[in-house]
Design a protein around this motif. Sequence first.
Motif, mmCIF file in Angstrom:
data_model
loop_
_atom_site.group_PDB
_atom_site.id
_atom_site.type_symbol
_atom_site.label_atom_id
_atom_site.label_comp_id
_atom_site.label_asym_id
_atom_site.label_seq_id
_atom_site.Cartn_x
_atom_site.Cartn_y
_atom_site.Cartn_z
ATOM 1 N N TRP A 8 0.765 -1.087 0.010
ATOM 2 C CA TRP A 8 -0.089 -0.082 0.070
ATOM 3 C C TRP A 8 0.905 1.447 -0.101
ATOM 4 C CZ3 TRP A 8 -4.452 -1.557 -1.262
ATOM 5 C CH2 TRP A 8 -5.087 -2.849 -0.972
ATOM 6 N N TYR A 48 -3.501 5.116 -6.790
ATOM 7 C CA TYR A 48 -3.941 4.647 -8.274
ATOM 8 C C TYR A 48 -2.675 4.393 -9.046
ATOM 9 C CZ TYR A 48 -6.217 5.717 -12.638
ATOM 10 O OH TYR A 48 -6.889 5.328 -13.779
ATOM 11 N N TYR A 53 -4.248 -1.552 -8.022
ATOM 12 C CA TYR A 53 -5.250 -0.588 -8.444
ATOM 13 C C TYR A 53 -4.745 0.099 -9.598
ATOM 14 C CZ TYR A 53 -7.824 -1.555 -4.317
ATOM 15 O OH TYR A 53 -8.556 -2.089 -3.153
ATOM 16 N N THR A 56 -8.342 1.794 -11.330
ATOM 17 C CA THR A 56 -9.503 2.082 -10.552
ATOM 18 C C THR A 56 -8.900 3.061 -9.569
ATOM 19 O OG1 THR A 56 -10.872 0.046 -10.808
ATOM 20 C CG2 THR A 56 -11.294 1.615 -8.841
ATOM 21 N N ASP A 57 -9.257 4.510 -9.626
ATOM 22 C CA ASP A 57 -8.754 5.129 -8.489
ATOM 23 C C ASP A 57 -9.674 5.668 -7.502
ATOM 24 O OD1 ASP A 57 -7.677 7.553 -7.497
ATOM 25 O OD2 ASP A 57 -7.602 8.788 -8.941
ATOM 26 N N LEU A 58 -9.336 5.003 -6.285
ATOM 27 C CA LEU A 58 -10.174 4.886 -5.062
ATOM 28 C C LEU A 58 -10.190 6.549 -4.471
ATOM 29 C CD1 LEU A 58 -9.678 1.860 -2.999
ATOM 30 C CD2 LEU A 58 -11.307 2.103 -4.517
ATOM 31 N N ILE A 209 -17.569 0.021 -3.277
ATOM 32 C CA ILE A 209 -16.145 -0.448 -2.985
ATOM 33 C C ILE A 209 -16.358 -1.334 -2.001
ATOM 34 C CG2 ILE A 209 -13.824 0.155 -2.269
ATOM 35 C CD1 ILE A 209 -14.411 3.244 -2.809
ATOM 36 N N ARG A 235 -15.633 -1.307 -7.328
ATOM 37 C CA ARG A 235 -14.488 -2.331 -7.074
ATOM 38 C C ARG A 235 -14.746 -3.281 -6.034
ATOM 39 N NH1 ARG A 235 -8.532 -2.801 -7.942
ATOM 40 N NH2 ARG A 235 -8.011 -4.192 -6.039
ATOM 41 N N ASN A 237 -12.882 -6.488 -3.610
ATOM 42 C CA ASN A 237 -11.974 -7.236 -3.503
ATOM 43 C C ASN A 237 -12.281 -8.578 -2.863
ATOM 44 O OD1 ASN A 237 -9.859 -5.283 -4.110
ATOM 45 N ND2 ASN A 237 -10.483 -4.182 -2.325
ATOM 46 N N ASP A 264 -14.647 -3.635 -11.544
ATOM 47 C CA ASP A 264 -13.441 -4.106 -11.314
ATOM 48 C C ASP A 264 -13.184 -5.043 -10.244
ATOM 49 O OD1 ASP A 264 -10.584 -4.438 -10.602
ATOM 50 O OD2 ASP A 264 -9.789 -2.392 -10.542
ATOM 51 N N SER A 266 -10.945 -8.011 -8.160
ATOM 52 C CA SER A 266 -9.779 -8.240 -7.878
ATOM 53 C C SER A 266 -9.807 -9.487 -6.712
ATOM 54 C CB SER A 266 -8.796 -7.031 -6.996
ATOM 55 O OG SER A 266 -7.613 -7.583 -6.780
#
Length: 401
Positions: A8, A48, A53, A56-58, A209, A235, A237, A264, A266
Amino acid sequence: MTGSRTKWENKPMGQLETQLAALAQTADLCPCRQVALQRFRRIGLPAYHSEAYQRTDLSAMLEGEWTITEGSYQYNIEELQLPEGAYIGPLSGFKGNLPKIYSTDEDPLQALIEGLDDHAFLVYLPKRAKLAQPLNYTYLLEQAPTGAMLLSRFIIVVEDEAEVEIVGYDRNRSANRSVSLQSTEIYVGRAAKLSLTDIEDSSAVAQRISTLHLHQEGESVANLNFISLHSGKTRNNYYCDLAGEYASLSLGGIVIASDDEHVDNSSYIAHSVPHCTSNELFKYVLSDRSYGVFTGRILVAQDAQKTQAYQNNRNLLLSSEARMQAKPQLEIYADDVKCSHGMTTGQLSESALFYMRQRGIAKDEAKRLLSIAFAEDVLQLIEREELRDSLREQVASRFTF
């Protein structure tokens, strides 16, 4: 969970950081929420274009000032006959101990949701308990002010030899920009069985999200399926840990996107011990200017001999402007395994279209039928015939030419 998921990178959060700092100083905030917020602020949003990622821009999805807003949850609990010791309701009303499923140090989104949400919902089945009927729930939001932040934290604990099926609908119909932060935490005990189907059917401006953590003990069976019918920007996860020998996981998804929708998915599946099986299949059908993203990573630890792990991503583009980005990955440290992964992206078969038209089927109807057929093997992963038939009709209704 064995191995490092991702690195991260701390990302400035603008107004969100200001709001979180103010919330952290709230006098009546419980210690567990304070700790979760501190962890999130320390780790930060994933940047991003970082490894996990890239598309996809959180920070863009969370940009602006947000007001926590409650939607309406509808459950069929009153229709169920709960076995002795079972509990379905707010986490605050449960008297007992729950197993640890994940670490918020590894997932900043989970830490953010835990810090913001104090209304977690729990499904708990004790040892050998079986829910005879599926638990159905719908998250419904008809309208919300611009800047609404919707929170959902769902905890599922299925103890040894217990069984449950859960079907959830996510329906954010608001015409104003909003963001839904969702987490699902799942523990499946030894020889237990869980089936979970998540259906997204939201408006074109809805943002979602979500993060899901799954922990499986030995001989357990988990069947997870995601169906995206309508969305704005999504998005998801999926973090899955097969931690007990002979555990089995099926992870499936079908995405139908049109207009400017962005979906998206993941996944990270960790085979930590020997003799486990995972089968992953995600399919996308993209039209107009829609954008699909799939990132799948399977990790087989050094001690996880006799692993069987299969990953497939298949994508169908129905327009020249639709785009698909896919990144399947295998990371294998054991030598006695059966593993494979594959990805294809293409258009409808011209030969199949020609064959159908030669038999009197109009071109648009032929395209519709081929698109429906493309989704079928994902729907076949859903075990209950009644649910499968219902979803087949909903998927079919999305294809108009």
